[in-house]
Design a protein around this motif. Structure first.
Motif, PDB file in Angstrom:
ATOM      1  N   SER A 130       0.822  -1.209   0.000  1.00  0.00           N
ATOM      2  CA  SER A 130       0.000   0.000   0.000  1.00  0.00           C
ATOM      3  C   SER A 130       0.858   1.261   0.000  1.00  0.00           C
ATOM      4  N   GLU A 131       1.968   1.247   0.724  1.00  0.00           N
ATOM      5  CA  GLU A 131       2.843   2.416   0.755  1.00  0.00           C
ATOM      6  C   GLU A 131       3.464   2.677  -0.613  1.00  0.00           C
ATOM      7  N   LEU A 132       3.950   1.629  -1.247  1.00  0.00           N
ATOM      8  CA  LEU A 132       4.566   1.811  -2.557  1.00  0.00           C
ATOM      9  C   LEU A 132       3.527   2.190  -3.604  1.00  0.00           C
ATOM     10  N   ALA A 133       2.353   1.580  -3.532  1.00  0.00           N
ATOM     11  CA  ALA A 133       1.288   1.923  -4.477  1.00  0.00           C
ATOM     12  C   ALA A 133       0.921   3.398  -4.358  1.00  0.00           C
ATOM     13  N   THR A 134       0.826   3.894  -3.133  1.00  0.00           N
ATOM     14  CA  THR A 134       0.513   5.310  -2.924  1.00  0.00           C
ATOM     15  C   THR A 134       1.626   6.200  -3.471  1.00  0.00           C
ATOM     16  N   ALA A 135       2.867   5.806  -3.237  1.00  0.00           N
ATOM     17  CA  ALA A 135       4.003   6.608  -3.707  1.00  0.00           C
ATOM     18  C   ALA A 135       4.037   6.703  -5.227  1.00  0.00           C
ATOM     19  N   LEU A 136       3.662   5.616  -5.909  1.00  0.00           N
ATOM     20  CA  LEU A 136       3.707   5.597  -7.374  1.00  0.00           C
ATOM     21  C   LEU A 136       2.395   6.025  -8.022  1.00  0.00           C
ATOM     22  N   GLY A 137       1.354   6.184  -7.214  1.00  0.00           N
ATOM     23  CA  GLY A 137       0.047   6.530  -7.775  1.00  0.00           C
ATOM     24  C   GLY A 137      -0.610   5.362  -8.469  1.00  0.00           C
ATOM     25  N   LEU A 138      -0.380   4.146  -7.950  1.00  0.00           N
ATOM     26  CA  LEU A 138      -0.934   2.928  -8.530  1.00  0.00           C
ATOM     27  C   LEU A 138      -1.904   2.269  -7.563  1.00  0.00           C
ATOM     28  N   PRO A 158       7.971 -12.659   7.943  1.00  0.00           N
ATOM     29  CA  PRO A 158       7.590 -13.971   8.482  1.00  0.00           C
ATOM     30  C   PRO A 158       6.100 -14.292   8.351  1.00  0.00           C
ATOM     31  N   ARG A 159       5.266 -13.275   8.233  1.00  0.00           N
ATOM     32  CA  ARG A 159       3.826 -13.519   8.079  1.00  0.00           C
ATOM     33  C   ARG A 159       3.416 -13.660   6.617  1.00  0.00           C
ATOM     34  N   GLY A 160       4.386 -13.539   5.692  1.00  0.00           N
ATOM     35  CA  GLY A 160       4.075 -13.642   4.278  1.00  0.00           C
ATOM     36  C   GLY A 160       3.663 -12.346   3.628  1.00  0.00           C
ATOM     37  N   THR A 161       3.748 -11.237   4.344  1.00  0.00           N
ATOM     38  CA  THR A 161       3.370  -9.932   3.805  1.00  0.00           C
ATOM     39  C   THR A 161       4.473  -9.404   2.902  1.00  0.00           C
ATOM     40  N   ARG A 162       4.089  -8.831   1.787  1.00  0.00           N
ATOM     41  CA  ARG A 162       5.066  -8.271   0.846  1.00  0.00           C
ATOM     42  C   ARG A 162       5.748  -7.045   1.448  1.00  0.00           C
ATOM     43  N   ARG A 163       7.083  -6.989   1.324  1.00  0.00           N
ATOM     44  CA  ARG A 163       7.864  -5.833   1.737  1.00  0.00           C
ATOM     45  C   ARG A 163       8.873  -5.530   0.638  1.00  0.00           C
TER      46      ARG A 163
END
Length: 238
Positions: A130-138, A158-163
């Motif tokens: 969500s942070e990267l999507a907001t930064a790129l306007g996507l 460890p929880r499988g969340t994308r970073r």
């Protein structure tokens, strides 16, 4: 509309001279791209110069803007005031001009982004979807799609969340600029792993040059299509 029907041609001749099959010529007539042909007493179609020019124009415009818009343009030459036809042609050229502008901006952006130095990376430097999507306007779904396609593959906590690490953020910015320039997913799928391995700007430059060549070819097709139509509209300037 000037009469260009004086030279009688059978469908096969129009097909041969335009590079289409006989059935394709009949389909173009059915769709209104070619005017309705005259018929002999025995039912054979008789075509004139207007039909050949229309077929050639459609062939060129289809290469420049795609078949749907090509049909709209050539039908306008037969049915609409010339101002409407010119508006469609202006829009087609404007679209290609916008693609060229996007390509120029992408070339500069990729050069700058690829040259950025990435220092010591800390966990706190990474970004979520969500942070990267907001930064790129996507939309976040766009980044997930790029992940599935292998364009930009983030790490997982460890929880499988994308970073996304800073290097992966840089990859995402490059992909974003190339997509804005009209570059398709399939070529990017082959390009991005190589770019990640080597960081060679010439790989991206080659890709962008290929895109520019394609735009130039489409511009030339619009030019050829307009030339083919020019004789059809000289008397249709209402």
């Amino acid at each position: 509309m000037p009469s260009l029907n004086s030279a009688g041609m059978r469908t096969a001749e129009v097909a041969r001279r335009s590079g289409y099959s006989v059935q394709q010529v009949r389909n173009l007539e059915r769709d209104g791209v070619l005017p309705a042909a005259a018929r002999t007493p025995s039912g054979y179609r008789i075509h004139g110069e207007i039909h050949l020019r229309s077929a050639l124009a459609y062939r060129a415009f289809a290469a420049g803007v795609g078949p749907v818009e090509a049909k709209r343009i050539v039908r306008a030459a037969h049915r609409e005031p010339v101002a409407r036809l010119l508006a469609l042609l202006d829009a087609a050229h404007a679209g290609l001009h916008a693609e060229r502008s996007d390509l120029r901006e992408a070339r500069e952006a990729v050069r700058v982004i690829s040259a950025e130095l990435i220092g010591d990376v800390r966990g706190s430097d990474s970004m979520s979807v969500s942070e990267l999507a907001t930064a790129l306007g996507l939309r976040p779904s766009t980044l997930r799609h790029w992940d599935a396609e292998g364009l930009v593959v983030p790490d997982r906590d460890p929880r499988g969340t994308r970073r996304y690490t800073p290097a992966q953020v840089r990859d995402a910015r490059i992909v974003h600029q190339l997509r804005l320039a009209g570059y398709r997913v399939a070529p990017l799928r082959a390009l991005m792993p190589e770019l990640r391995r080597s960081r060679r700007l010439e790989d991206v430059a080659t890709a962008l040059e290929a895109r520019e060549a394609a735009i130039t070819a489409r511009s030339r097709a619009l030019f050829d299509g307009t030339a083919a139509l020019s004789g059809l509209v000289s008397g249709n300037d209402g």
